[in-house]
Write a protein that holds these residues in place. Structure first.
Motif, short mmCIF file in Angstrom:
data_model
loop_
_atom_site.label_atom_id
_atom_site.label_comp_id
_atom_site.label_asym_id
_atom_site.label_seq_id
_atom_site.Cartn_x
_atom_site.Cartn_y
_atom_site.Cartn_z
N THR A 197 0.81 -1.22 0.00
CA THR A 197 0.00 0.00 0.00
C THR A 197 0.84 1.27 0.00
O THR A 197 0.30 2.36 -0.23
N ARG A 198 2.14 1.13 0.29
CA ARG A 198 3.07 2.27 0.33
C ARG A 198 2.63 3.31 1.35
O ARG A 198 2.86 4.51 1.19
N GLU A 199 2.04 2.86 2.44
CA GLU A 199 1.68 3.73 3.55
C GLU A 199 2.87 3.88 4.49
O GLU A 199 3.75 3.03 4.53
N PRO A 200 2.87 4.93 5.30
CA PRO A 200 3.95 5.08 6.28
C PRO A 200 3.83 4.04 7.40
O PRO A 200 2.73 3.56 7.68
N VAL A 201 4.95 3.71 8.01
CA VAL A 201 4.96 2.82 9.17
C VAL A 201 5.46 3.62 10.37
O VAL A 201 6.24 4.56 10.22
N ASP A 202 4.97 3.24 11.55
CA ASP A 202 5.35 3.99 12.75
C ASP A 202 5.44 3.05 13.95
O ASP A 202 5.19 1.85 13.84
N ALA A 203 5.80 3.62 15.09
CA ALA A 203 5.99 2.83 16.30
C ALA A 203 4.69 2.15 16.74
O ALA A 203 4.72 1.03 17.25
N HIS A 204 3.56 2.82 16.53
CA HIS A 204 2.28 2.21 16.91
C HIS A 204 2.04 0.93 16.11
O HIS A 204 1.59 -0.08 16.68
N LEU A 205 2.34 0.96 14.83
CA LEU A 205 2.14 -0.24 14.01
C LEU A 205 3.07 -1.36 14.47
O LEU A 205 2.66 -2.53 14.52
N ALA A 206 4.31 -1.05 14.80
CA ALA A 206 5.24 -2.07 15.28
C ALA A 206 4.73 -2.69 16.58
O ALA A 206 4.76 -3.92 16.74
N GLU A 207 4.26 -1.86 17.51
CA GLU A 207 3.70 -2.37 18.76
C GLU A 207 2.47 -3.21 18.50
O GLU A 207 2.27 -4.27 19.11
N GLN A 208 1.62 -2.75 17.61
CA GLN A 208 0.39 -3.46 17.27
C GLN A 208 0.70 -4.83 16.66
O GLN A 208 0.07 -5.84 16.99
N SER A 209 1.67 -4.87 15.77
CA SER A 209 2.07 -6.13 15.13
C SER A 209 2.54 -7.13 16.17
O SER A 209 2.16 -8.31 16.15
N ALA A 210 3.40 -6.66 17.08
CA ALA A 210 3.92 -7.55 18.12
C ALA A 210 2.79 -8.05 19.02
O ALA A 210 2.75 -9.25 19.37
N ALA A 211 1.87 -7.17 19.39
CA ALA A 211 0.77 -7.57 20.26
C ALA A 211 -0.14 -8.59 19.59
O ALA A 211 -0.61 -9.55 20.23
N MET A 212 -0.41 -8.42 18.30
CA MET A 212 -1.26 -9.37 17.57
C MET A 212 -0.61 -10.75 17.51
O MET A 212 -1.28 -11.78 17.70
N VAL A 213 0.69 -10.80 17.25
CA VAL A 213 1.38 -12.08 17.16
C VAL A 213 1.44 -12.75 18.53
O VAL A 213 1.28 -13.96 18.66
N LEU A 214 1.68 -11.96 19.57
CA LEU A 214 1.69 -12.51 20.93
C LEU A 214 0.35 -13.17 21.25
O LEU A 214 0.30 -14.32 21.71
N ALA A 215 -0.74 -12.47 20.98
CA ALA A 215 -2.07 -13.01 21.27
C ALA A 215 -2.36 -14.25 20.43
O ALA A 215 -2.90 -15.25 20.93
N ALA A 216 -2.00 -14.20 19.14
CA ALA A 216 -2.27 -15.33 18.25
C ALA A 216 -1.47 -16.56 18.67
O ALA A 216 -1.99 -17.69 18.68
N ALA A 217 -0.21 -16.37 19.02
CA ALA A 217 0.63 -17.50 19.41
C ALA A 217 0.13 -18.11 20.71
O ALA A 217 0.05 -19.34 20.84
N GLN A 218 -0.21 -17.28 21.68
CA GLN A 218 -0.69 -17.80 22.96
C GLN A 218 -2.02 -18.52 22.81
O GLN A 218 -2.31 -19.46 23.57
N ALA A 219 -2.81 -18.13 21.82
CA ALA A 219 -4.10 -18.79 21.58
C ALA A 219 -3.96 -20.06 20.74
O ALA A 219 -4.95 -20.76 20.50
N GLY A 220 -2.76 -20.36 20.29
CA GLY A 220 -2.53 -21.57 19.48
C GLY A 220 -2.81 -21.38 18.01
O GLY A 220 -2.83 -22.35 17.25
#
Length: 239
Positions: A176-199
């Protein structure tokens, strides 16, 4: 047409050949960052590196050979994923590393060029897949450590974790060529943490590795394939 001399995996680690390869690699990276894959030529690489263009043609064959060799050299660096002491911290550090890397235009140009090249050259695409597979394999300890600490299920797939944590950033950077920022990095990490813990990031059936009585790190006979983070191809983290 005569095949170019192979340089990857066939040169001695020191001496004039190594210096020539290093000079050409650095020049290729600089040209990709400045002009992209479309603007990469043997003439400009030869001029920037100080290596005669006939030598470049003989050893690398052309532009594709230059790109492929730079990606091959990435496997010779010493990059390792962060070890913060927790799965959540490691995920945040990985996503943040990608964010900071692409925030620097001087560094982001070359990876962008590699992605572009992969859509125009089958050889470049194969080399890019190999580069990411190597980066993914190096990230395996992020998940194996989390499994040992009891933070995620033992069935968690390290490859799925590594792909998922950077996927939202790559989607914006390359699709999409959108900007990336610290919020997106935090959000990405949080989503993967939740997904992994949920199996949700478990191995898929036959893809699961054989039971070994424990988890392992790269280099002890285990083999988890496919991951990746864009540390600058051909450079070590300490450069």
């Amino acid at each position: 047409m005569e095949e170019p001399e192979r340089v990857s995996g066939t040169v001695r680690p020191g001496g004039r050949t190594a210096r020539t390869r290093s000079a050409v690699r650095d020049a290729t990276l600089a040209e990709l960052a400045a002009h992209g894959y479309q603007g990469l030529t043997v003439d400009t690489v030869a001029e920037r590196s100080g290596v005669h263009k006939t030598t470049v043609y003989r050893r690398w064959g052309g532009v594709d050979g230059l790109v492929i060799d730079v990606l091959d050299l990435a496997g010779e660096d010493d990059w390792r994923p962060p070890d913060t002491g927790s799965f959540a911290g490691d995920l945040r550090a990985l996503a943040t590393e990608v964010l900071h890397y692409f925030a620097d235009p001087r560094r982001a140009g070359a990876p962008n060029a590699f992605v572009y090249a992969s859509f125009h050259s089958d050889r470049a695409a194969a080399a890019l897949r190999d580069f990411f597979a190597d980066r993914h394999a190096r990230c395996e300890p992020v998940t194996t450590r989390a499994i040992r600490r009891g933070e995620v299920p033992a069935s968690t797939d390290p490859g799925a974790v590594a792909r998922a944590v950077v996927a939202p950033l790559y989607h914006r950077l390359f699709i999409t060529r959108e900007p990336v920022d610290a919020h997106l990095a935090e959000q990405s990490a949080a989503m993967v943490l939740a997904a992994a813990q949920a199996g949700a990031l478990a191995w898929a059936g036959s893809d699961a590795p054989p039971e070994s009585g424990g988890t392992s790190e790269p280099g002890d006979g285990s083999s988890t394939r496919d991951l990746a983070l864009p540390v600058e191809p051909g450079r070590s983290q300490s450069d």
